[in-house]
Scaffold this active site. Sequence first.
Site, PDB file in Angstrom:
ATOM      1  N   ASP A  31       0.853  -1.195   0.000  1.00 41.35           N
ATOM      2  CA  ASP A  31       0.000   0.000   0.000  1.00 41.35           C
ATOM      3  C   ASP A  31       0.887   1.243   0.000  1.00 41.35           C
ATOM      4  O   ASP A  31       1.905   1.300   0.700  1.00 41.35           O
ATOM      5  CB  ASP A  31      -0.917  -0.020   1.233  1.00 41.35           C
ATOM      6  N   ILE A  32       0.488   2.226  -0.756  1.00 37.96           N
ATOM      7  CA  ILE A  32       1.271   3.456  -0.889  1.00 37.96           C
ATOM      8  C   ILE A  32       1.174   4.324   0.372  1.00 37.96           C
ATOM      9  O   ILE A  32       2.016   5.203   0.594  1.00 37.96           O
ATOM     10  CB  ILE A  32       0.790   4.227  -2.147  1.00 37.96           C
ATOM     11  N   ASN A  88     -12.557  -2.635   2.996  1.00 38.80           N
ATOM     12  CA  ASN A  88     -13.383  -1.434   3.016  1.00 38.80           C
ATOM     13  C   ASN A  88     -14.377  -1.553   1.864  1.00 38.80           C
ATOM     14  O   ASN A  88     -13.971  -1.822   0.719  1.00 38.80           O
ATOM     15  CB  ASN A  88     -12.515  -0.189   2.855  1.00 38.80           C
ATOM     16  N   GLN A  95     -14.446   2.920   1.080  1.00 39.44           N
ATOM     17  CA  GLN A  95     -13.728   2.357  -0.067  1.00 39.44           C
ATOM     18  C   GLN A  95     -13.446   3.482  -1.052  1.00 39.44           C
ATOM     19  O   GLN A  95     -14.365   4.161  -1.508  1.00 39.44           O
ATOM     20  CB  GLN A  95     -14.577   1.266  -0.739  1.00 39.44           C
ATOM     21  N   HIS A 101     -10.283  -5.111  -3.054  1.00 40.17           N
ATOM     22  CA  HIS A 101      -8.921  -5.341  -2.547  1.00 40.17           C
ATOM     23  C   HIS A 101      -8.991  -5.675  -1.070  1.00 40.17           C
ATOM     24  O   HIS A 101      -9.737  -5.056  -0.316  1.00 40.17           O
ATOM     25  CB  HIS A 101      -8.022  -4.123  -2.777  1.00 40.17           C
ATOM     26  N   HIS A 103      -6.972  -5.528   2.363  1.00 34.06           N
ATOM     27  CA  HIS A 103      -5.806  -4.959   3.046  1.00 34.06           C
ATOM     28  C   HIS A 103      -5.289  -6.028   4.010  1.00 34.06           C
ATOM     29  O   HIS A 103      -6.064  -6.523   4.843  1.00 34.06           O
ATOM     30  CB  HIS A 103      -6.193  -3.754   3.907  1.00 34.06           C
TER      31      HIS A 103
HETATM   32  P1  DGP Z   1      -9.586   1.737   0.307  1.00 37.29           P
HETATM   33  O1  DGP Z   1     -10.214   1.845  -1.049  1.00 37.29           O
HETATM   34  O2  DGP Z   1     -10.008   2.811   1.260  1.00 37.29           O
HETATM   35  O3  DGP Z   1      -9.823   0.369   0.951  1.00 37.29           O
HETATM   36  O4  DGP Z   1      -8.018   1.908   0.175  1.00 37.29           O
HETATM   37  C1  DGP Z   1      -7.319   2.028  -1.010  1.00 37.29           C
HETATM   38  C2  DGP Z   1      -5.864   1.930  -0.660  1.00 37.29           C
HETATM   39  O5  DGP Z   1      -5.122   1.990  -1.868  1.00 37.29           O
HETATM   40  C3  DGP Z   1      -5.311   3.035   0.235  1.00 37.29           C
HETATM   41  O6  DGP Z   1      -4.842   2.461   1.449  1.00 37.29           O
HETATM   42  C4  DGP Z   1      -4.168   3.641  -0.534  1.00 37.29           C
HETATM   43  C5  DGP Z   1      -3.902   2.650  -1.631  1.00 37.29           C
HETATM   44  N1  DGP Z   1      -3.501   3.234  -2.893  1.00 37.29           N
HETATM   45  C6  DGP Z   1      -4.137   4.224  -3.573  1.00 37.29           C
HETATM   46  N2  DGP Z   1      -3.486   4.496  -4.711  1.00 37.29           N
HETATM   47  C7  DGP Z   1      -2.421   3.647  -4.759  1.00 37.29           C
HETATM   48  C8  DGP Z   1      -1.376   3.446  -5.699  1.00 37.29           C
HETATM   49  O7  DGP Z   1      -1.288   4.095  -6.743  1.00 37.29           O
HETATM   50  N3  DGP Z   1      -0.461   2.498  -5.400  1.00 37.29           N
HETATM   51  C9  DGP Z   1      -0.523   1.749  -4.254  1.00 37.29           C
HETATM   52  N4  DGP Z   1       0.443   0.845  -4.071  1.00 37.29           N
HETATM   53  N5  DGP Z   1      -1.498   1.910  -3.353  1.00 37.29           N
HETATM   54  C10 DGP Z   1      -2.432   2.852  -3.596  1.00 37.29           C
END
Ligand code: DGP
Length: 115
Positions: A31-32, A88, A95, A101, A103
Amino acid sequence: MSEETIFDKILKNEIPSEKVFENEHVLAFRDIEPQAPIHVLVIPKRKMESFADLADADPRDVAAFMQGVARVARELGLDENGYRVVFNTGRDGLQTVQYIHAHILGGRSMKWPPG
Ligand code: DGP
């Protein structure tokens, strides 16, 4: 057709990611915005938009995805101390990326209840 997301582009190698595991069914990458010492996202190669879509999915796809998540956690060395898996889902679930996805969070003791 669902809208293309950042995770579609990661899967197609159109944007870089730090991959930690890949098999026929899933891709896992860091995760970024890590929320724990280990924070990895796992996506199925066969796209679904959210956890809610699992309700109507082919059970073989569901099983392959869930097994992939467990395998990623094992590969990350998390089995002994444990870890948390979070999906999420939708607006109230916060989300932000409309590509399902998991986590995987580990490397520290988690708190309960989550926020
Ligand atoms: P969520 O949809 O809230 O469950 O979380 C999405 C997650 O994705 C968040 O923790 C940050 C991650 N994320 C968003 N953009 C990127 C990206 O470009 N690269 C990576 N590795 N992770 C990302």
